[in-house]
Design a protein around this motif. Structure first.
Motif, mmCIF file in Angstrom:
data_model
loop_
_atom_site.group_PDB
_atom_site.id
_atom_site.type_symbol
_atom_site.label_atom_id
_atom_site.label_comp_id
_atom_site.label_asym_id
_atom_site.label_seq_id
_atom_site.Cartn_x
_atom_site.Cartn_y
_atom_site.Cartn_z
ATOM 1 N N LEU A 14 9.395 -10.896 -9.206
ATOM 2 C CA LEU A 14 10.021 -9.723 -9.812
ATOM 3 C C LEU A 14 9.019 -8.574 -9.955
ATOM 4 C CD1 LEU A 14 12.219 -11.443 -12.539
ATOM 5 C CD2 LEU A 14 12.899 -10.597 -10.293
ATOM 6 N N LEU A 15 7.779 -8.946 -10.312
ATOM 7 C CA LEU A 15 6.746 -7.917 -10.477
ATOM 8 C C LEU A 15 6.460 -7.203 -9.161
ATOM 9 C CD1 LEU A 15 4.005 -9.294 -12.887
ATOM 10 C CD2 LEU A 15 5.395 -7.244 -13.110
ATOM 11 N N ALA A 23 0.324 -3.019 -1.812
ATOM 12 C CA ALA A 23 -0.322 -4.009 -2.674
ATOM 13 C C ALA A 23 0.428 -5.332 -2.679
ATOM 14 C CB ALA A 23 -0.423 -3.468 -4.093
ATOM 15 N N ALA A 24 1.546 -5.411 -1.919
ATOM 16 C CA ALA A 24 2.409 -6.595 -2.015
ATOM 17 C C ALA A 24 1.666 -7.857 -1.611
ATOM 18 C CB ALA A 24 3.650 -6.404 -1.160
ATOM 19 N N ALA A 28 1.008 -10.857 -4.156
ATOM 20 C CA ALA A 28 1.633 -12.159 -3.920
ATOM 21 C C ALA A 28 0.575 -13.243 -3.852
ATOM 22 C CB ALA A 28 2.447 -12.129 -2.633
ATOM 23 N N PHE A 29 -0.524 -12.943 -3.166
ATOM 24 C CA PHE A 29 -1.593 -13.935 -3.054
ATOM 25 C C PHE A 29 -2.155 -14.260 -4.432
ATOM 26 C CE2 PHE A 29 -6.145 -14.967 -2.164
ATOM 27 C CZ PHE A 29 -5.918 -16.201 -1.585
ATOM 28 N N ALA A 30 -2.368 -13.211 -5.242
ATOM 29 C CA ALA A 30 -2.904 -13.435 -6.583
ATOM 30 C C ALA A 30 -1.981 -14.341 -7.389
ATOM 31 C CB ALA A 30 -3.092 -12.103 -7.294
ATOM 32 N N PRO A 96 -0.960 -10.520 8.006
ATOM 33 C CA PRO A 96 -1.194 -9.288 7.277
ATOM 34 C C PRO A 96 0.060 -8.449 7.133
ATOM 35 C CG PRO A 96 -2.040 -9.111 9.492
ATOM 36 C CD PRO A 96 -1.548 -10.503 9.345
ATOM 37 N N ALA A 97 0.100 -7.739 6.017
ATOM 38 C CA ALA A 97 0.987 -6.602 5.806
ATOM 39 C C ALA A 97 2.396 -6.735 6.355
ATOM 40 C CB ALA A 97 0.350 -5.350 6.383
ATOM 41 N N ARG A 98 3.210 -7.416 5.632
ATOM 42 C CA ARG A 98 4.629 -7.381 5.940
ATOM 43 C C ARG A 98 5.338 -6.592 4.843
ATOM 44 N NH1 ARG A 98 6.625 -11.032 9.770
ATOM 45 N NH2 ARG A 98 5.127 -12.574 10.449
ATOM 46 N N GLN A 99 6.679 -6.505 4.963
ATOM 47 C CA GLN A 99 7.443 -5.788 3.933
ATOM 48 C C GLN A 99 7.340 -6.523 2.599
ATOM 49 O OE1 GLN A 99 11.091 -5.923 6.034
ATOM 50 N NE2 GLN A 99 11.357 -3.717 5.829
ATOM 51 N N ARG A 100 7.565 -5.795 1.531
ATOM 52 C CA ARG A 100 7.522 -6.379 0.204
ATOM 53 C C ARG A 100 8.519 -7.515 0.059
ATOM 54 N NH1 ARG A 100 7.620 -1.737 -3.612
ATOM 55 N NH2 ARG A 100 9.445 -1.352 -2.358
ATOM 56 N N THR A 101 9.719 -7.330 0.618
ATOM 57 C CA THR A 101 10.759 -8.359 0.505
ATOM 58 C C THR A 101 10.256 -9.723 0.968
ATOM 59 O OG1 THR A 101 11.993 -6.568 1.505
ATOM 60 C CG2 THR A 101 13.243 -8.463 0.763
ATOM 61 N N TYR A 102 9.458 -9.711 2.033
ATOM 62 C CA TYR A 102 8.929 -10.964 2.576
ATOM 63 C C TYR A 102 8.183 -11.730 1.500
ATOM 64 C CZ TYR A 102 5.764 -13.882 5.404
ATOM 65 O OH TYR A 102 5.043 -14.915 5.935
ATOM 66 N N TYR A 103 7.329 -11.034 0.776
ATOM 67 C CA TYR A 103 6.519 -11.712 -0.242
ATOM 68 C C TYR A 103 7.376 -12.142 -1.432
ATOM 69 C CZ TYR A 103 2.755 -10.000 2.602
ATOM 70 O OH TYR A 103 1.939 -9.769 3.662
ATOM 71 N N VAL A 104 8.354 -11.311 -1.768
ATOM 72 C CA VAL A 104 9.262 -11.691 -2.864
ATOM 73 C C VAL A 104 9.972 -12.995 -2.515
ATOM 74 C CG1 VAL A 104 11.329 -11.028 -4.113
ATOM 75 C CG2 VAL A 104 9.574 -9.323 -3.654
#
Lengths: 498, 481
Positions: A14-15, A23-24, A28-30, A96-104
């Motif tokens: 959610l964050l 920064a996604a 996400a990794f953190a 590396p660097a995908r869309q934010r949705t991917y990490y969500v």
């Protein structure tokens, strides 16, 4: 603390929606790393024994239905939770660097997988089991290869349809609790006290088993696998193979065997045969694949078949080997899929005929790939060996013939993995491929995969922590099965006597 | 001469709706024609006021009209679902149908009829409710006079509806003839005390009542009007009909069967179970082949009604509770899906084809994500509201010994996965074609409708316990506990 393990990735997801797109990946990794740390911090509490689980946290969820929000932790769920958190952390930051949705979606996938391992209530297990499918589906559909749409739909329908039969079984168990104890209840420790007639156990076991077999996957329910594995991005394939398959095997250990022990005896020969077919079929198909990712995919079919065989043996050693092999497979399958993903990305193909010469162009990648391959084919001293030998021992004590057949697959494993390695690493690069990018792994990725590689050595030389952690839960499973065997003698009853 | 006690409190929400509609018609006289849509806001206020009254009535049973109308917990719970669907009809109506006073008044009257139907406990009042809900809907179905499909929808609905009203009335006359009673509790008493007098009339009466309401609930084989009417009607009207009518008819059916006709003595249960299984299998199979979103939702609505009737077939308190929960769940997810369809298409119903949803998530991320969640909820995937709904019904079916009914539900749901998830897949498929068949911008109220339904879908999905308690009271009300 136990809730934290589930809610951390959810809150993180959610964050991420608030963070800027750039920064996604870092965010996400953190979150994934913190989750991993939490799972490691939970190690002591898993062994603070009080009844079935080390720790339980339980809140009434829907009072009228007897549904509880209950999480429980014992050695078995702990080991698989750590595996999930580790593989998720490595995989989520891999590309590396995908869309934010991917990490969500990725974090949600992690959270729901952790939920299935932690659920101490059957209703919750079902909720997580189904919920997990959605982010996985969206990850395949949104970020996969050219034929991702079809692959994703097939994955979805194969996953959801058998789960619905499982839902009827879940409801029936709750109703049996109502009939026998006076109130609807889905708590797993409570349900273990149910006394179910054999006929009821049979269909309940079948309903659960089919859902689990599809998700592992095992022959003949595996036909969603090639497409889903091939079309998913490498980190998602790693999750599917390393984590999601384990939720199904875990289901056998946590639900199917202890709750329906008599049926487990009756069905053990069927499971054993399906496992053997999976082992051999997976190995043979892996030998013939041109697509490198599918070689690894079918090797998983074969290796997870071995886990299933250990479970079907219903003996303590068999189960112990199965869990060991689950952990091992989780680590090396994730590493293999991720490393091969780098090769695929740099060369732009998965076709083994179009590869070769990696040793000269990407020596570090080639070296890491070698370690992972040697682990996977079960080289003694590396981690894959311990699990294989324990499963085979456990099976041999019960059904020597099964063990003899399964050994064939171990030999075949050496053949198809060495073939894979030769095609990718040795030989000359095919003409015209020199123009492509340098097929070497990046520094970040080396750092990410390092823990997995390290564990292959550590658990290879000293595998004891895993069997020690799961000994209590597995003893209680074998206990249930043994009691059932003595009370309802079957052809397999001598199994549990051992 | 004795006049019955009216007790206006028992119909307070109905009175509010009626007053609002009259006020609307009056105000319309002084409004310039192009300002007519402002009356939609008046309608919303009226519905919200009626909704606000429901909690105040909760707790004490209000009996009115000499015992013909009972505002008990059961009626109030069903009224909530009806009012929510009326609210959505207004929220969506602002752009779609260019509403004036007539639209607002017709929706309010239909809602009024539905609410009378759920709280009536006497045969004539029940029939009155059914007619008051039907007549405005005939007109609403044909509200787009400029479109042939809309006129066709109205005609079909009128003919089938008139026929079903006739059947229903015929059934009521049998019940009256067999027992000499007009109140539901009176019929029950008569049956319990003197069962053998006219057993055949009772069975026939039950069958005709079921058939009459089966038309409204769109149960197979009385469903043929549904897809045509849903496709032809303006989207807000289709949304309103799909949920409001079902809630009212479910309420009436549950009340008549459980109160008036004890299942042990009048054998309606096998008939209901048979119709339920037929409905959910047929609805799901037929939905597989649809290419038009509204038709697909129409057939899916048929299937959903099948699940709902399984709850009645369970013939237990748990079954009625499950049916009510499912109805509320269905209200949120189905109204939500219709709201997205309405928000996407503008005045001319463009883009109703499922194919035009391709790649929607990259163009309209908010609406596409919401639609994804509504469709997943309809497919009963946790943690969305459809899942606890399905779970509740399965629970009731298993507990009443109907494992086969449970299996039928599961098979139906398996089939439904394909057609609910195919649009989801399409929405996530990238497309080169940048032209969108959809309207540029939806009215803000449509977004409010989507958002509100989404909140319901998520919150009740995660915390179904929020309403299971109140629903328990509603069940007790109908069982007279």
């Amino acid at each position: 603390m136990l809730e934290l393990l589930f809610f951390l990735p959810v809150a993180g997801a959610l964050l991420l929606l608030l963070l800027p797109e750039k920064a996604a990946r870092g965010g996400a990794f953190a979150v994934a790393v913190v989750t991993l740390v939490v799972s490691l911090l939970l190690i002591p509490s898993a062994f603070a024994h009080s009844g079935a689980y080390g720790t339980v946290s339980s809140v009434t969820w829907v009072p009228a239905w007897g549904v509880h929000w209950a999480l429980g932790l014992d050695g078995l769920s702990l080991v698989l939770s750590i595996l999930t958190a580790l593989v998720s952390a490595v995989a989520i930051a891999w590309t590396p660097a995908r869309q934010r949705t991917y990490y969500v979606l990725f974090l949600l996938l992690e959270a729901f997988s952790l939920g299935t391992f932690l659920a101490a209530d059957l209703f919750m297990f079902y909720v997580f089991w189904e919920a997990m499918i959605i982010p996985a589906y969206l990850l395949i559909a949104g970020y996969g290869g050219a034929r991702r749409a079809r692959a994703a739909l097939k994955f979805l329908i194969y996953s959801l349809a058998p789960s619905l039969l499982m839902l009827v079984a879940v409801v029936t168990l709750g109703y049996e609790a109502f009939l026998q104890f006076g109130s609807w209840n889905f708590s797993l420790p409570v349900l273990r006290h149910l006394v179910l007639p054999t006929s009821v156990q049979m269909w309940l076991f079948a309903a659960f088993a089919v859902a689990f077999l599809v998700k592992i996957p095992a022959f003949p329910f595996h036909s969603w696998m090639p497409e889903a594995y091939a079309e998913s991005p490498a980190p998602v394939t790693a999750m599917l193979s390393a984590v999601l398959s384990k939720t199904a095997l875990y289901g056998f250990l946590r639900i199917a065997l202890p709750l329906m022990p008599v049926a487990a005896h009756r069905f053990a020969p069927v499971l054993g045969v399906l496992a053997l077919v999976s082992i051999l079929y997976g190995a043979l198909v892996a030998l013939t694949q041109r697509d490198g990712k599918l070689v690894i995919g079918y090797s998983s079919l074969s290796h997870l078949g071995l886990v299933l065989l250990g479970i079907a043996a219903l003996s303590y050693t068999g189960l112990e080997g199965a869990v060991l092999q689950m952990v091992n497979h989780g680590i090396y399958a994730a590493a293999l899929f991720l490393l091969f993903g780098v090769v695929e990305e740099r060369l732009g193909t998965r076709d083994l005929q179009a590869m070769g010469g990696l040793e000269a162009r990407g020596p570090i990648l080639a070296g890491l790939f070698l370690i992972a391959v040697l682990t996977a084919l079960g080289l003694p001293g590396l981690q894959g060996f311990a699990g294989e030998i324990t499963v085979l021992t456990g099976v041999y004590l019960v059904q020597p013939v099964w063990a003899w057949i399964a050994v064939i697959a171990v030999i075949l494993a050496a053949a198809y993995f060495i073939r894979l390695f030769q095609k990718v690493v040795h030989g000359t690069p095919p003409a015209g491929s020199e123009g492509g990018g340098r097929p070497e792994i990046s520094g970040v990725q080396i750092a990410l995969v390092a823990p997995l590689i390290l564990l292959m050595f550590v658990l290879g030389l000293y595998p004891n922590p895993v069997p020690r952690a799961v000994s209590h839960p597995l003893r209680s499973v074998t206990q249930s099965v043994r009691v059932a065997a003595t009370s309802a003698p079957t052809a397999m009853s001598e199994v549990a006597g051992k | 001469m004795n006049f019955p006690v009216i007790n206006p409190v028992s119909v307070l929400p109905e009175i509010i709706l009626l007053a609002t509609s009259v006020l609307g018609l009056f105000v319309a006289l002084f409004l310039p024609e192009r300002r007519g849509h402002a009356l939609n806001y008046l309608g919303m206020v009226g519905v919200l006021a009626a909704l606000a009254v429901l909690p105040a009535l909760w707790g004490k049973v209000q009996v009115g009209f000499g015992g013909a109308i009972v505002a008990d917990h059961f009626a109030l719970a069903m009224d909530a679902a009806i009012l929510i669907s009326a609210l959505v009809a207004f929220l969506l109506g602002l752009r779609e149908v260019e509403p004036g006073a007539d639209y607002v008044a017709l929706v309010l009257w239909a809602a009024l009829g539905m609410m009378v139907l759920t709280s009536a406990v006497e045969l004539l009042s029940i029939f009155l409710g059914l007619e008051v809900l039907s007549l405005p809907l005939y007109i609403l179905a044909g509200f787009r006079r400029d479109r042939t499909t809309s006129k066709e929808a109205a005609m079909k609905y009128l003919l089938v509806g008139a026929f079903s009203s006739g059947m229903f009335l015929y059934g009521l006359s049998f019940l009256y003839g067999a027992t000499g009673q007009v109140t539901l509790s009176g019929i029950q008493t008569a049956i319990l005390q003197n069962f053998t007098s006219h057993p055949l009339f009772l069975e026939l009466g039950a069958a005709f009542v079921i058939i009459g309401l089966a038309f409204k609930l769109a149960l197979v084989p009385f469903h043929q009007w549904v897809p045509d009417v849903y496709e032809g009607s303006p989207t807000p009207v289709a949304a309103f009909m799909s949920v409001g009518t079902k809630a009212a008819a479910f309420g009436a059916l549950a009340r008549i069967l459980t109160v008036a006709l004890p299942a042990g003595l009048v054998h309606w249960q096998p008939l209901i179970a048979f119709v339920a299984v037929l409905t959910l299998l047929f609805g799901n199979l037929a939905a597989l082949r649809q290419t038009n979103m509204k038709r697909m939702l129409g057939y899916s609505g048929i299937a959903q009604a099948g699940y709902l009737v399984v709850a009645i077939a369970a013939n237990s308190q748990m079954g009625i509770g499950a049916g009510m929960f499912y109805l509320i769940a269905y209200a949120f997810m189905n109204l939500g899906a219709f709201a997205v369809v309405a928000a996407l298409s503008g005045q001319n119903e463009e883009g109703a084809e499922i194919a035009s949803y391709r790649g929607l998530v990259y163009r309209r991320p908010w609406l596409a994500s919401a639609m994804t969640l509504f469709l997943l909820a309809l497919a009963s995937i946790p943690p969305l509201v459809g899942f606890p709904g399905k779970f509740y019904i399965l629970r009731a079916a298993v507990a009443s010994g109907g494992v086969l009914l449970a299996v039928a539900i599961v098979i139906g749901t398996m089939i439904s996965l394909y057609y609910y998830l195919r649009p989801v897949l399409l929405m996530f498929t990238r497309t080169e074609d940048a032209t969108s068949p959809f309207a540029e911008k939806a009215h803000w109220t449509a977004h409010v409708a989507v958002g509100a339904m989404l909140v319901g879908t998520l919150v009740l999905g995660i915390l179904p316990g929020l309403i299971t308690g109140p629903l328990q009271h509603a069940v007790h009300a109908i069982y007279g506990l």
